[in-house]
Design a protein around this motif. Structure first.
Motif, PDB file in Angstrom:
ATOM      1  N   VAL A  78     -69.020 -68.416-114.518  1.00 42.92           N
ATOM      2  CA  VAL A  78     -70.429 -68.784-114.681  1.00 42.92           C
ATOM      3  C   VAL A  78     -71.301 -67.524-114.654  1.00 42.92           C
ATOM      4  N   GLU A  82     -73.851 -66.505-117.583  1.00 44.61           N
ATOM      5  CA  GLU A  82     -75.284 -66.420-117.296  1.00 44.61           C
ATOM      6  C   GLU A  82     -75.825 -65.003-117.484  1.00 44.61           C
ATOM      7  N   SER A  88     -77.863 -71.809-118.231  1.00 42.19           N
ATOM      8  CA  SER A  88     -77.737 -71.997-116.788  1.00 42.19           C
ATOM      9  C   SER A  88     -76.690 -73.086-116.552  1.00 42.19           C
ATOM     10  N   LEU A  89     -75.706 -72.799-115.715  1.00 42.41           N
ATOM     11  CA  LEU A  89     -74.600 -73.730-115.466  1.00 42.41           C
ATOM     12  C   LEU A  89     -74.578 -74.174-114.010  1.00 42.41           C
ATOM     13  N   ASP A  90     -74.085 -75.373-113.772  1.00 47.52           N
ATOM     14  CA  ASP A  90     -73.962 -75.912-112.420  1.00 47.52           C
ATOM     15  C   ASP A  90     -72.523 -75.708-111.934  1.00 47.52           C
ATOM     16  N   VAL A  91     -72.338 -74.777-111.012  1.00 43.54           N
ATOM     17  CA  VAL A  91     -71.004 -74.449-110.507  1.00 43.54           C
ATOM     18  C   VAL A  91     -70.346 -75.680-109.871  1.00 43.54           C
ATOM     19  N   GLY A  92     -71.124 -76.501-109.181  1.00 43.68           N
ATOM     20  CA  GLY A  92     -70.571 -77.700-108.535  1.00 43.68           C
ATOM     21  C   GLY A  92     -69.990 -78.674-109.538  1.00 43.68           C
ATOM     22  N   ASP A  93     -70.708 -78.928-110.627  1.00 42.14           N
ATOM     23  CA  ASP A  93     -70.204 -79.823-111.674  1.00 42.14           C
ATOM     24  C   ASP A  93     -68.923 -79.271-112.290  1.00 42.14           C
ATOM     25  N   TYR A 139     -69.206 -79.020-119.849  1.00 36.46           N
ATOM     26  CA  TYR A 139     -70.550 -78.933-119.274  1.00 36.46           C
ATOM     27  C   TYR A 139     -71.566 -78.515-120.347  1.00 36.46           C
ATOM     28  N   ASN A 144     -77.859 -84.499-121.534  1.00 36.00           N
ATOM     29  CA  ASN A 144     -78.522 -84.579-120.237  1.00 36.00           C
ATOM     30  C   ASN A 144     -79.018 -86.009-120.001  1.00 36.00           C
ATOM     31  N   VAL A 151     -78.045 -84.813-106.130  1.00 31.51           N
ATOM     32  CA  VAL A 151     -76.899 -84.039-105.671  1.00 31.51           C
ATOM     33  C   VAL A 151     -76.485 -84.558-104.297  1.00 31.51           C
TER      34      VAL A 151
END
Length: 181
Positions: A78, A82, A88-93, A139, A144, A151
């Motif tokens: 990520v 970035e 922008s990426l969501d590390v959790g997802d 992802y 969206n 969360v």
């Protein structure tokens, strides 16, 4: 499941699981007002926890080393993306997607965790990188649909007695159990 049933189950089993504790909290959070029976059940649970008649099972007595390895890979990938784009990426997802497609590697000791790390790095690193790449691709391609999604929160209070005590104080500030003679 009701508070009374959860308390009855914990008294019968001799322990209160994190899931049981979470359900009591959920019921209390969603109730406008608790009944006298619910207050009495919470009071009974508090007493049983204080005397040791019921033992609160710790939340985590083990770790999944795969979580650590996937997070490390996901964060690195990520960061690369970035740094070179406006994305922008969501590390959790991304980590959750990859973890759902990889075998868990549980350990209960530091030695076990060290063994699992070495095993995974030797035999599973390519698969981990592949799953993280797939997760990133998914992802980036996803619509969206639910921008309002919530969360998962962190439960910072790991002390069951404090939580039950707080629940009792919040929902029953003037409740006192009458002694039975």
């Amino acid at each position: 499941m009701s508070i009374e049933k959860i308390v009855q189950q914990s008294l019968q089993d001799g322990y209160l699981t994190p899931a049981m504790e979470a359900e009591v909290g959920r019921i209390c959070d969603n109730a406008n007002e608790l009944s006298i029976e619910e207050y009495m059940a919470l009071d009974r649970l508090m007493g049983a926890l204080l005397t040791g008649e019921v033992i609160a099972v710790p939340r985590k007595q083990f770790i999944n080393v795969m979580e650590e390895l996937v997070l490390t890979e996901a964060i690195a990938r990520v960061a690369e993306i970035e740094a070179t784009s406006e994305t922008s990426l969501d590390v959790g997802d991304i980590a959750a997607y990859a973890l759902n497609r990889l075998p868990p590697l549980y350990a209960t000791t530091e030695e076990g965790a060290s063994y699992q790390r070495q095993h995974a790095k030797a035999e599973l690193q390519e698969l981990i990188a592949q799953q993280v790449s797939e997760a990133i691709s998914r992802y980036l391609d996803r619509p969206n649909f639910f921008p309002e999604r919530q969360v998962l929160g962190k439960n910072t209070g790991n002390e069951v007695l404090r939580q039950v005590s707080t629940l009792l104080q919040a929902y029953a500030p003037n409740f006192e159990q009458k002694s039975q003679s």
